[in-house]
Design an enzyme around this catalytic site. Structure first.
Site, mmCIF file in Angstrom:
data_model
loop_
_atom_site.group_PDB
_atom_site.id
_atom_site.type_symbol
_atom_site.label_atom_id
_atom_site.label_comp_id
_atom_site.label_asym_id
_atom_site.label_seq_id
_atom_site.Cartn_x
_atom_site.Cartn_y
_atom_site.Cartn_z
ATOM 1 N N ASN A 150 0.803 -1.240 0.000
ATOM 2 C CA ASN A 150 0.000 0.000 0.000
ATOM 3 C C ASN A 150 0.827 1.277 0.000
ATOM 4 O O ASN A 150 0.318 2.359 0.277
ATOM 5 C CB ASN A 150 -0.968 -0.008 1.180
ATOM 6 N N ASP A 210 3.879 -5.823 4.322
ATOM 7 C CA ASP A 210 2.628 -6.125 5.015
ATOM 8 C C ASP A 210 2.059 -7.474 4.554
ATOM 9 O O ASP A 210 2.604 -8.118 3.662
ATOM 10 C CB ASP A 210 1.607 -4.998 4.780
ATOM 11 N N ASP A 254 5.699 -16.881 14.542
ATOM 12 C CA ASP A 254 6.706 -16.751 15.580
ATOM 13 C C ASP A 254 5.996 -16.654 16.930
ATOM 14 O O ASP A 254 5.095 -15.827 17.102
ATOM 15 C CB ASP A 254 7.498 -15.458 15.325
ATOM 16 N N ASP A 270 10.483 -18.488 19.668
ATOM 17 C CA ASP A 270 11.563 -17.532 19.900
ATOM 18 C C ASP A 270 12.226 -17.690 21.264
ATOM 19 O O ASP A 270 11.534 -17.761 22.289
ATOM 20 C CB ASP A 270 10.960 -16.119 19.803
ATOM 21 N N GLU A 273 14.014 -21.974 18.988
ATOM 22 C CA GLU A 273 15.291 -21.268 18.830
ATOM 23 C C GLU A 273 16.073 -21.467 20.123
ATOM 24 O O GLU A 273 15.687 -20.933 21.158
ATOM 25 C CB GLU A 273 15.047 -19.787 18.564
ATOM 26 N N HIS A 311 17.023 -13.619 10.028
ATOM 27 C CA HIS A 311 16.928 -12.165 10.217
ATOM 28 C C HIS A 311 17.878 -11.637 11.286
ATOM 29 O O HIS A 311 17.914 -10.440 11.524
ATOM 30 C CB HIS A 311 15.482 -11.823 10.586
ATOM 31 N N ASP A 312 18.595 -12.525 11.959
ATOM 32 C CA ASP A 312 19.546 -12.098 12.995
ATOM 33 C C ASP A 312 20.995 -12.237 12.548
ATOM 34 O O ASP A 312 21.909 -11.921 13.318
ATOM 35 C CB ASP A 312 19.381 -12.959 14.263
HETATM 36 O O1 TEU Z 1 16.706 -13.989 19.003
HETATM 37 C C1 TEU Z 1 17.160 -14.453 20.242
HETATM 38 C C2 TEU Z 1 18.562 -14.803 20.252
HETATM 39 O O2 TEU Z 1 19.245 -14.749 19.258
HETATM 40 C C3 TEU Z 1 19.049 -15.229 21.543
HETATM 41 O O3 TEU Z 1 18.116 -16.115 22.035
HETATM 42 C C4 TEU Z 1 20.376 -15.845 21.478
HETATM 43 O O4 TEU Z 1 20.486 -16.690 22.574
HETATM 44 C C5 TEU Z 1 21.503 -14.895 21.582
HETATM 45 O O5 TEU Z 1 21.369 -13.852 20.647
HETATM 46 C C6 TEU Z 1 22.817 -15.618 21.461
HETATM 47 O O6 TEU Z 1 23.525 -15.294 20.318
HETATM 48 C C7 TEU Z 1 15.341 -13.882 18.914
HETATM 49 C C8 TEU Z 1 14.954 -13.244 17.623
HETATM 50 O O7 TEU Z 1 15.355 -14.064 16.562
HETATM 51 C C9 TEU Z 1 15.510 -11.864 17.565
HETATM 52 O O8 TEU Z 1 15.239 -11.225 16.345
HETATM 53 C C10 TEU Z 1 14.912 -11.069 18.704
HETATM 54 O O9 TEU Z 1 15.506 -9.802 18.770
HETATM 55 C C11 TEU Z 1 15.114 -11.775 20.043
HETATM 56 O O10 TEU Z 1 14.777 -13.150 19.985
HETATM 57 C C12 TEU Z 1 14.219 -11.157 21.082
HETATM 58 O O11 TEU Z 1 12.896 -11.502 20.831
HETATM 59 CA CA CA Z 2 2.561 -1.406 3.763
#
Ligand code: TEU
Ligand code: CA
Length: 569
Positions: A25, A31, A100, A202, A259, A334-335
């Site tokens: 949009n 989105d 998630d 998560d 995770e 994404h991390d």
């Molecule tokens: O990431 C969490 C995460 O990476 C930790 O649990 C990890 O133990 C640590 O970084 C060790 O390297 C998740 C999501 O993937 C992240 O994007 C969020 O920011 C985070 O949880 C908080 O919700």
């Molecule tokens: Ca949008």
């Protein structure tokens, strides 16, 4: 071992970071309608399961990982009707959606926390973890937050501190309080009843904290220290998960992936062995540590990675989980920085190395997870100033390291190499302005290389990374051995080539991967050489080398052979 087939073992998963996937949009933010518009693209790729990062109501301190309403959709992403439509359409196209589940913490704007912080006698006080400061002053413990600084935040209103392992706007829930457990169970049940196909869970390894909240060892007398063992993978995590499984998860045909940083195979099996009744698989971080420097102040220090470390780690996971658990295989999310920039060569051999890494992830035992943009070889980005970045972890890192006296250049180098925003730039759909991600102003920088690296280009180029992924995914769907076969490494000491076989009954596959830009030779035993008859896939053209005892691989070359059936191997 009796082979137990399940759909989630045979599936290929694709991770979407909704904020950066596709904006429908023109407000500059990806989105749900944007995702719906790309379902055919994912279907064409061959995706079975879509994991969508948090889409729930959130003030976006950590892009949705700070939830203020678990049963509401984030306004920028659309409405619950949009979600229902997305889910229905994905199902209709034969794809599943997992969401998630972020329940180690909430947002500080969640009504529970607003009420909890309002007074010491609030009925929701114990939903979170409140403690008095030390008698001599300062926070209750010396624990450091994952996002820099103390893991405790002082709250004026009641004169106590609350715990936050992540940002100060992500207070940790108190899982020792039965009401919290009930709330979580009912949220999970609500989404499963809606028909979603499971969860990525998560930071689940952090939901239990050490009894009595002790200080971590602190030989150097620092203000805060990494206190990892005091809040990671503690036995109570498993009792919470077993209860969640018994009361809710076990009643649905779903897929769950936790995770869990900090576990090796033995620790991971506690989360997933069938008779444990917890989760189906977990993301571990051991291979993400191969380039981590442990000297000095730790965070985001890097060192060159070695293939021998990668082999040791992956072989351990492949062999120890075989027949007992199930791997979740990934190189990006994404991390993490972009895989092709980190483990490949994002310039001269971008295409070759992206295909090589893909071959690896798809030919191991376990469910492969593709992160958006990986299938077209998207790369890291280096923005000039910290102000150009959006991630709370990057911002806090910059502040903390500046205070520690690091030079600006050194801080930026670390951010360019390790920062999470590398993976969060908008998806490249075409060479149109802003990569076709939005018709408006994108919420975050678009990588300027979108003019050459984009979906439109990849789809029309038969030799693209995209088409190679398609082929790999198809191969995996038509070769049980790629899914279930037993892994066995060849030449474990080879410094450049990673080679292994996968065996299932009479079927055997040979995978040969050159991880660098040289032209090394793989020597095969006579039996293997004789049997390696059919080349299933390669990222180069291969002519008439069947039966050769020596295979010379070109830079980043990947080959998968099927062995002649019935050969005794
Ligand atoms: O990431 C969490 C995460 O990476 C930790 O649990 C990890 O133990 C640590 O970084 C060790 O390297 C998740 C999501 O993937 C992240 O994007 C969020 O920011 C985070 O949880 C908080 O919700
Ligand atoms: Ca949008």
């Amino acid at each position: 071992m009796e082979l137990k087939r399940t759909w989630w073992k045979e599936a290929v998963a694709y991770q979407i970071y909704p904020r950066s996937f596709h904006d429908s949009n023109g407000d500059g933010i990806g989105d749900l309608e944007g995702i719906r518009g790309k379902l055919d693209y994912l279907k064409e790729l061959g995706v079975d399961v879509i994991w969508i990062c948090p889409i729930f109501k959130s003030p976006n301190d950590d892009n949705g990982y700070d939830i203020s309403g678990y049963q509401e959709i984030m306004e920028e992403f659309g409405t619950m009707d949009d979600f229902d439509r997305l889910l229905a359409e994905a199902h209709q196209k034969g794809m599943r959606i997992i969401l998630d589940l972020v329940v180690n913490h909430t947002s500080d704007e969640h009504p529970w926390f607003i009420e909890s912080r309002s007074s010491k006698d609030s009925p929701k006080r114990d939903y979170y973890i409140w403690r008095e400061g030390k008698p001599e002053g300062g926070p209750p413990t010396n624990w450091e937050s994952f996002f820099s600084g103390s893991a405790w935040e002082y709250d004026e209103a009641t004169g106590e501190y609350y715990l936050h392992l992540f940002s100060r706007r992500q207070p940790d829930l108190n899982w020792e309080h039965p009401a919290v457990v009930n709330e979580v169970h009912s949220i999970v049940k609500w989404w499963l009843d809606k028909g979603i196909d499971g969860f990525r869970v998560d930071a689940i390894n952090h939901i239990a904290k050490a009894e009595g909240f002790p200080d971590a060892d602190n030989p150097e007398g620092r203000e805060t220290v990494a206190a990892y063992p005091l809040f990671s993978n503690l036995p109570k995590v498993h009792s919470h998960l077993q209860k969640l499984n018994r009361d809710v998860l076990s009643r649905y045909d779903i897929m769950t992936v936790g995770e869990t940083s900090g576990v090796g195979p033995e620790g991971a099996l506690l989360y997933m062995e069938e008779d444990r009744n917890e989760l189906n698989m977990v993301f571990h971080f051991e291979h993400m540590g191969v380039d981590a420097g442990f000297g000095g102040s730790g965070k985001w220090e890097t060192r060159p990675w070695s293939l021998s470390d990668l082999k040791t780690i992956m072989s351990k996971w492949q062999t120890e989980l075989h027949g007992r658990g199930w791997n979740a295989n990934y190189f990006s999310n994404h991390d993490q920085p972009r895989a092709v920039s980190r483990f490949g060569n994002d310039r001269k051999y971008r295409k070759e190395s992206a295909k090589l890494l893909a071959t690896f992830i798809h030919t191991l035992e376990g469910t492969p997870f593709i992160y958006q943009g990986e299938e077209i070889g998207m790369t890291n980005i280096a923005l000039p100033s910290v102000d150009d970045y959006r991630d709370v972890e990057i911002k806090n890192f910059h502040r903390a390291k500046t205070a520690e006296g690091w030079a600006e250049e050194r801080i930026m180098q670390a951010i360019w190499k390790r920062g999470r925003d590398n993976a969060r730039t908008p998806m490249h759909w075409s060479a149109a302005p802003n990569a076709g991600f939005t018709s408006g102003v994108p919420w975050f920088a678009v990588n300027p290389n979108y003019e050459t690296i984009n979906v439109e280009e990849a789809v029309q180029d038969p030799d693209s990374i995209f088409h190679y992924y398609k082929k790999l995914i198809h191969l995996r769907k038509t070769n049980d051995c790629l899914v279930y076969g037993r892994y066995e490494i060849l030449e474990p000491d080879h410094a450049e080539i990673y080679a292994y076989t996968r065996t299932m009954g009479n079927d055997k596959l040979l995978v040969a991967l050159n991880f660098f830009d040289g032209t090394p030779v793989l020597e095969l035993s006579e039996e293997l050489a004789d049997a390696a008859k059919q080349l299933l896939i390669s990222n180069y053209e291969v002519h008439g080398e069947n039966g050769a005892r020596e295979i010379r691989l070109r830079p980043y070359e990947a080959r998968v052979y099927r062995m002649e059936r019935g050969t005794a191997l």
